[in-house]
Design an enzyme around this catalytic site. Structure first.
Site, short mmCIF file in Angstrom:
data_model
loop_
_atom_site.label_atom_id
_atom_site.label_comp_id
_atom_site.label_asym_id
_atom_site.label_seq_id
_atom_site.Cartn_x
_atom_site.Cartn_y
_atom_site.Cartn_z
N SER A 149 0.87 -1.25 -0.18
CA SER A 149 -0.12 0.12 0.23
C SER A 149 1.29 1.46 -0.16
O SER A 149 1.72 0.95 0.79
CB SER A 149 -1.22 0.28 1.32
N ASP A 150 0.68 2.48 -0.45
CA ASP A 150 1.46 3.66 -0.79
C ASP A 150 0.64 3.92 0.34
O ASP A 150 -0.63 3.33 1.06
CB ASP A 150 0.35 4.17 -2.05
N LYS A 151 1.32 4.80 0.99
CA LYS A 151 0.94 5.90 2.22
C LYS A 151 0.27 7.07 2.27
O LYS A 151 -0.98 7.20 2.76
CB LYS A 151 2.39 6.52 3.04
N THR A 152 0.73 7.50 1.14
CA THR A 152 0.13 8.97 0.97
C THR A 152 -0.59 9.19 0.42
O THR A 152 -1.08 8.84 -0.71
CB THR A 152 0.98 9.88 0.12
#
Length: 892
Positions: free
Chosen positions: A313-316
Site C-alpha cells: 500500500s502507498d502511504k500518502t
C-alpha cells in the site's frame, strides 16, 4: 542545451529543428489490437480445440444437431472473451493527458505561450504557482519555489526547489532539488529553467514506457483456470484414447460408432457451462463489490483481490488522509497540548491545561501565512501551502476569527519562504506594540535567531538545551516540526530584524492515518494477508505512521531506496532477503516499487498494489491486482488499476477481499459441479463399453444436459451468498490449482455415485428388454435429476444441505424446478423431442428415477459429515498442541 546569459531562449528556427530531431513532447499511445484480432484470440484454448474437432467431425458425419450445438458454445465463449479484453490497455492515454496544455517559454527573447507538445530540449521555461510542469527542467533561477511531486515520489509535502542546490549524481527523485519534473505541480513561488528532457525521455516518460513496455501479471483466476483447462484437456485426450482402444479390443463397434462415442465422451467431459457460469459469478461479485465502494475495471479482477496474499500500500492518500494536520504544540517551558481532528476542517479540539497559552504562538502562525481557509458550498475549502493551511485550522480550533485577526493586525511586509532562509515571516501592526515581526520555520534556524523564550511566567533567557531536547524527541516520532518566534519591530526592512527574537514554541505536524486503516490491516492479518507500506516519504515519517498502524518494522525495520539499490547490486538473492521480511519501505522510487512487487511474486506471493499517484502505476500494472483510490487518484492510477476504491477508504479493500473470496468459492463450487457431472458421464461411457452395450447417451443429449438442464443450475449456483467464514480462513496458496484435492474428492465421490447408478439403470433397462432409445430417455432423465440434487448439495463443501437457509439463494431454488420443468417440456414438444430423441415418462417411472437419484444426496451428506469430523479433529489437535506450547512456555 542551456541558453546564453541574458535569457533569450531558443530562436524559432532552433526550436523547429529540435522538434524535428527530438519529436513532440508527448507520450505515445500503444496501438490496440482490432476486434477481429481479439475475437480470434479467444480460440486459443485446449477446450476450444477439442470442441472444434468435435464440431467438424459431427458435420462431416452429417450430425448437424451436434455440430450446431457445439459451434453455438464456441461463439458464446468467444463473444464473452472479446468483451472482457476490448476495454484494456488505456494507461498510456491517461499518462499523455498529464502533460497536455500550454507552456510559458521565452523564445527569440520574448515571453509567450506555446502548445506543450511543441516544447523541446533547450527551451527556456517560466514556472509560477499553479503551473503543471510541462517537461523535465533544470532550474536557472528560483524564488520561493515549492513543487508538489507526490504523484511521482509519494512525498506528501511539497518539495522546496533551489536553482543553486548541490545535488549528487545518484540522488533520488525526491532529493533532486535543482530540477522540476513533468507532471508535477508548482504550489508556491516562481522559477526559470531549461528543458532537459521531453516526452518519453522525462521521468514521467520513463514511467509511461515502463507501463507500456511490461506485460501485466495475469490475475490469479486466469492462472488457475488456464491450468485447469490444460489438465482437463489432457485428461479428456487420454480418456478418448483409452475408450477408442477399449472399443477396438472388444470389437462389435463400427468406425462411425467409435467416432460418435469419442465425440460424445469429449462433449460430456468438457464443462461447456463454465464460461457462462464464470462470467455470471464475476459479474455478481462486481455488483456486490460496487455496493461496498469497490469499482471493478476488469471482470476477472473481481476474484484477484481475494486471492492475494500480500498488499503493498502507498502511504500518502491511501493509509493517510494526505492532509497535513497539527498533532502537538509544545511551549518552551514544556507545556504540551494535544490537537485532535484531522483534514481540511476545523473539527477537533486543543487539549491541555490552558489552551489560552497558545494564543501568541497561534497568532504568529496565522499572520506569517499566505494561505486561505473558507467555508463554501457546505464544506471547508483551503488554498495555499498545506503547512500554512494547518496553522489556519489550528487557529479555528482555538476559536480565532481569521479575518478579524488579519484585519486588526494588517500586514506591512512579507518575508516569503526560501530554502536558504528556511523560514517565512510577516511584519504586521501589533496590539501592544506598533509593529511586530512574526516568523515561522525550521526549529534549528529559528532557535539560532532567538535570545529569549516565552513561558507561563513571561519571557526568560532561551534554554537552548531544553528546546533542542524537545526537537529531538518530536523528530524521533516522525513529526514535521515548525518553530515560531516573534519580536518587536521597527519601520525598516523586516529581513534586517531577524535576530534577538522570542521563541514561542514548536508545532508538530503529520499526515494523519485514516481512522479505519488500522482495523482494516488487522482484518487482513486475520485473513492471512500481509500488508506493507511503500512510500517515497522520509524513513522517520514512515516509521511513525507504521507504528501507529501497528505494522511490523515501524521502529528500526524501515527499508529505504538506497538499501534496495545496494542489495540490487549484490544480486537477486540479496534483494529478496532484504525485501521479504520488510513491512515498511521509505524513500522508494517508482522502479523500486516494481522491484518490490517482482521480488514478492518471485517468492510465491500473489500481490495487490494500492495507490493514487503516477509513481504507483508501474507496480500496480505489474502486480496481480492493482487497486487505485477513486477520489484522489490520478488518471494514470485509475486507468492502470484493476479495481478502484470509490471512497478512498482502505477499509473498503477488506470488503473487496471478502467478496473476492466468495466469488472464488462459488467458482470452485461450479467447477466441482461441472467436473463431477462430466466424470459421471465419462464413467458411464467406460462401463457401457466394458459391458458391450451401445452408446448410453448421444452427443446432442449430452450437450442438452450440460448446457440447458444443468447449465441453468450452474449459473444459479454462482449467486450463492457468503457462508460466513471467508475472512477467517487463510488465503489459498498461490500455487494451489483450481482442481485441488478437495474438489478431486468431491468429483470421485459424487461422480462415481452418479456414474455407477446411471450405468446400472441403463444396463438394467437394456437387459429388461427396453429398446436403446427408451433406455437413453430414462438415463437422461436420471442424469437431470442427479443434476438437480447435486446443484443443491453443492451450495457448501462441508455444511449439510438441511442446515442451510433454503431461500438464501432464491435463484438456485427456482433454477432446480425450472431445469426439471424444461426437460419435461422438451419431452412433449415436437421438433425438440425429435432432435434430442426424447419421449415422455410416466409419473411412476419418474418417481422410481427420483428414488435412485436421492441416493446421491445420502452419499454427499455422509461425505460432508466425514469432512466436518476430520476438520474438527484437526482443530482439536492444533488446539492441544498450542496449549502444550503455552504451558511449556510458562513453566520455563
Amino acid at each position: 542545451m542551456r541558453p546564453q546569459a541574458g535569457g533569450r531562449g531558443l530562436s524559432s528556427e532552433e526550436a523547429r529543428e529540435r522538434l524535428q530531431a527530438c519529436g513532440r513532447n508527448q507520450l505515445p499511445e500503444p496501438p490496440l489490437p482490432g476486434l477481429h484480432v481479439i475475437f480470434l484470440r479467444q480460440f486459443r484454448s485446449p477446450f476450444i480445440y477439442i470442441l472444434l474437432v468435435a464440431a467438424l467431425v459431427s458435420w462431416a458425419l452429417s450430425q448437424m444437431a451436434n455440430a450446431v450445438f457445439i459451434m453455438a458454445v464456441l461463439l458464446l465463449n468467444a463473444v464473452i472473451g472479446t468483451v472482457q479484453e476490448f476495454s484494456a490497455q488505456r494507461s498510456a492515454a491517461a499518462l499523455r493527458n498529464m502533460v497536455r496544455g500550454v507552456a510559458h517559454v521565452i523564445r527569440d527573447g520574448v515571453a509567450g505561450r506555446i502548445d506543450v507538445e511543441e516544447l523541446v530540449p533547450g527551451d527556456l521555461v517560466l514556472l509560477s504557482s499553479g503551473d503543471k510542469v510541462p517537461a523535465d527542467v533544470l532550474l536557472d533561477s528560483s524564488d520561493s519555489l515549492s513543487v508538489d511531486e507526490s504523484m511521482l515520489t509519494g512525498e506528501s509535502l511539497a518539495t522546496t526547489k533551489n536553482a543553486h542546490a548541490q545535488v549528487a549524481d545518484d540522488a533520488s527523485l525526491a532529493e533532486r532539488f535543482n530540477q522540476c519534473f513533468a507532471g508535477s505541480t508548482v504550489t508556491h513561488g516562481r522559477a526559470q529553467g531549461v528543458v532537459t528532457a521531453t516526452g518519453l525521455e522525462t521521468e514521467l516518460g520513463h514511467i509511461a514506457d515502463h507501463v507500456l513496455g511490461r506485460e501485466s501479471a495475469d490475475p490469479p483466476l486466469l492462472i488457475r483456470i488456464r491450468l485447469f483447462t490444460y489438465q482437463m484437456a489432457g485428461a479428456i485426450g487420454i480418456a478418448i484414447l483409452l475408450l477408442v482402444t477399449l472399443m477396438l479390443l472388444r470389437g462389435g463397434y463400427g468406425a462411425e460408432g467409435i467416432i460418435l462415442m469419442a465425440i460424445g465422451l469429449a462433449v460430456s467431459a468438457i464443462p461447456e457451462g463454465l464460461p457462462a457460469a464464470l462470467t455470471v459469478a464475476l459479474a455478481i461479485g462486481m455488483r456486490r463489490m460496487a455496493a461496498n465502494k469497490v469499482i471493478i475495471r476488469k471482470l476477472v479482477a473481481v476474484e484477484a483481490l481475494g486471492s492475494c496474499t500480500f498488499i503493498c500500500s502507498d502511504k500518502t492518500g491511501t493509509l493517510t488522509v494526505n492532509e497535513l494536520t497539527v498533532r502537538q504544540a509544545v511551549l518552551p517551558d514544556g507545556a504540551t497540548f494535544e490537537v485532535t481532528g484531522e483534514g481540511v476542517a476545523p473539527g477537533g479540539a486543543v487539549l491541555g491545561d490552558d489552551p489560552e497559552l497558545l494564543r501568541d504562538l497561534c497568532i504568529t502562525g496565522l499572520l506569517a501565512n499566505e494561505s486561505h481557509l473558507d467555508y463554501s458550498g457546505g464544506e471547508w475549502v483551503s488554498n495555499g501551502d498545506i503547512v500554512d493551511v494547518a496553522f489556519l485550522i489550528l487557529a479555528k480550533k482555538l476559536g480565532f476569527s481569521l479575518s478579524e485577526i488579519r484585519s486588526e493586525r494588517a500586514q506591512l511586509e512579507l518575508i516569503p519562504y526560501e530554502s536558504e532562509r528556511a523560514l517565512s515571516g510577516s511584519l504586521n501592526v501589533g496590539d501592544e506594540h506598533p509593529l511586530v515581526l512574526h516568523v515561522k520555520g525550521s526549529p534549528e534556524k529559528l532557535l539560532g535567531l532567538c535570545t529569549r523564550m516565552r513561558t507561563r511566567d513571561g519571557d526568560v533567557p532561551v534554554d537552548r538545551a531544553r528546546i533542542e531536547g524537545q526537537i529531538e524527541q518530536l523528530a524521533g516520532k516522525g513529526y514535521r516540526l515548525i518553530a515560531l518566534a516573534r519580536r518587536r519591530a521597527e519601520e525598516r526592512d523586516a529581513l534586517d530584524q531577524l535576530g534577538e527574537m522570542t521563541f514561542l514554541g514548536l508545532v508538530a505536524m503529520i499526515d494523519p492515518v485514516r481512522p479505519e486503516a488500522r482495523e482494516a490491516i488487522r482484518r487482513c492479518r486475520r485473513g492471512g494477508i500481509e500488508v506493507a507500506m511503500v512510500t517515497g516519504d522520509h524513513p522517520a515519517t514512515a516509521g511513525a505512521i507504521a507504528r501507529e498502524l501497528e505494522l511490523e518494522g515501524g521502529s528500526d525495520g524501515v527499508v529505504t531506496g538506497s538499501m534496495i539499490k545496494q542489495a540490487t547490486a549484490q544480486g537477486e538473492a540479496e534483494l529478496d532477503a532484504l525485501i521479504l521480511p520488510a513491512r515498511v519501505f521509505a524513500r522508494i522510487e517508482p522502479t523500486q516499487k516494481e522491484q518490490i512487487v517482482d521480488s514478492l511474486m518471485r517468492n510465491g506471493h500473489f500481490v495487490a498494489v494500492t495507490g493514487d499517484g503516477v509513481n504507483d502505476a508501474p507496480a500496480m500494472r505489474r502486480a496481480n491486482a492493482g487497486v487505485a483510490m477513486g477520489k484522489r487518484g490520478t488518471d494514470v492510477a485509475r486507468e492502470t488499476a484493476d479495481l478502484i476504491i470509490a471512497d478512498d477508504n482502505f477499509a473498503s479493500i477488506v470488503a473487496g477481499i471478502e467478496q473476492g473470496r466468495i466469488v472464488y468459492n462459488n467458482i470452485r463450487k461450479v467447477i466441482a459441479l461441472l467436473t463431477a457431472t462430466g466424470f459421471s458421464a465419462l464413467l458411464l461411457f467406460f462401463l457401457t463399453v466394458f459391458a458391450g452395450l451401445p452408446m448410453p447417451l448421444i452427443a446432442v443429449q449430452l450437450l442438452w444436459l450440460n448446457l440447458v438442464a444443468n447449465g441453468l443450475q450452474d449459473v444459479a449456483l454462482a449467486f450463492e451468498p457468503a457462508e460466513g467464514h471467508e475472512l477467517e480462513q487463510p488465503p489459498r496458496s498461490p500455487r494451489e490449482p483450481v482442481f485441488e484435492k478437495h474438489i478431486i474428492q468431491h468429483v470421485l465421490v459424487s461422480g462415481t455415485t452418479m456414474g455407477v447408478l446411471a450405468f446400472a439403470t441403463f444396463a438394467w433397462l437394456m437387459h429388461g428388454g427396453s429398446d436403446v432409445a427408451d433406455a437413453r430417455n430414462a438415463t437422461l432423465m436420471l442424469m437431470v435429476l442427479f443434476g438437480n440434487i447435486h446443484a443443491l448439495s453443492s451450495r457448501s463443501e462441508t455444511q449439510s444441505l438441511f442446515r442451510m437457509r433454503l431461500l438464501s439463494n432464491p435463484f438456485l431454488i427456482l433454477a432446480v424446478p425450472f431445469a426439471q420443468g424444461v426437460h419435461i417440456a422438451a419431452m412433449y414438444l415436437p421438433g425438440i423431442s425429435d432432435v434430442l430423441a426424447l419421449s415422455p415418462v410416466t409419473l411412476g417411472q419418474w418417481l422410481v428415477l427420483l428414488g435412485i437419484a436421492l441416493v446421491l444426496l445420502l452419499v454427499e451428506e455422509a461425505h460432508k459429515w466425514y469432512l466436518r469430523r476430520r476438520r474438527a479433529a484437526v482443530h482439536a489437535t492444533a488446539g492441544r498442541a498450542s496449549a502444550g506450547r503455552a504451558s511449556a512456555g510458562r513453566a520455563s
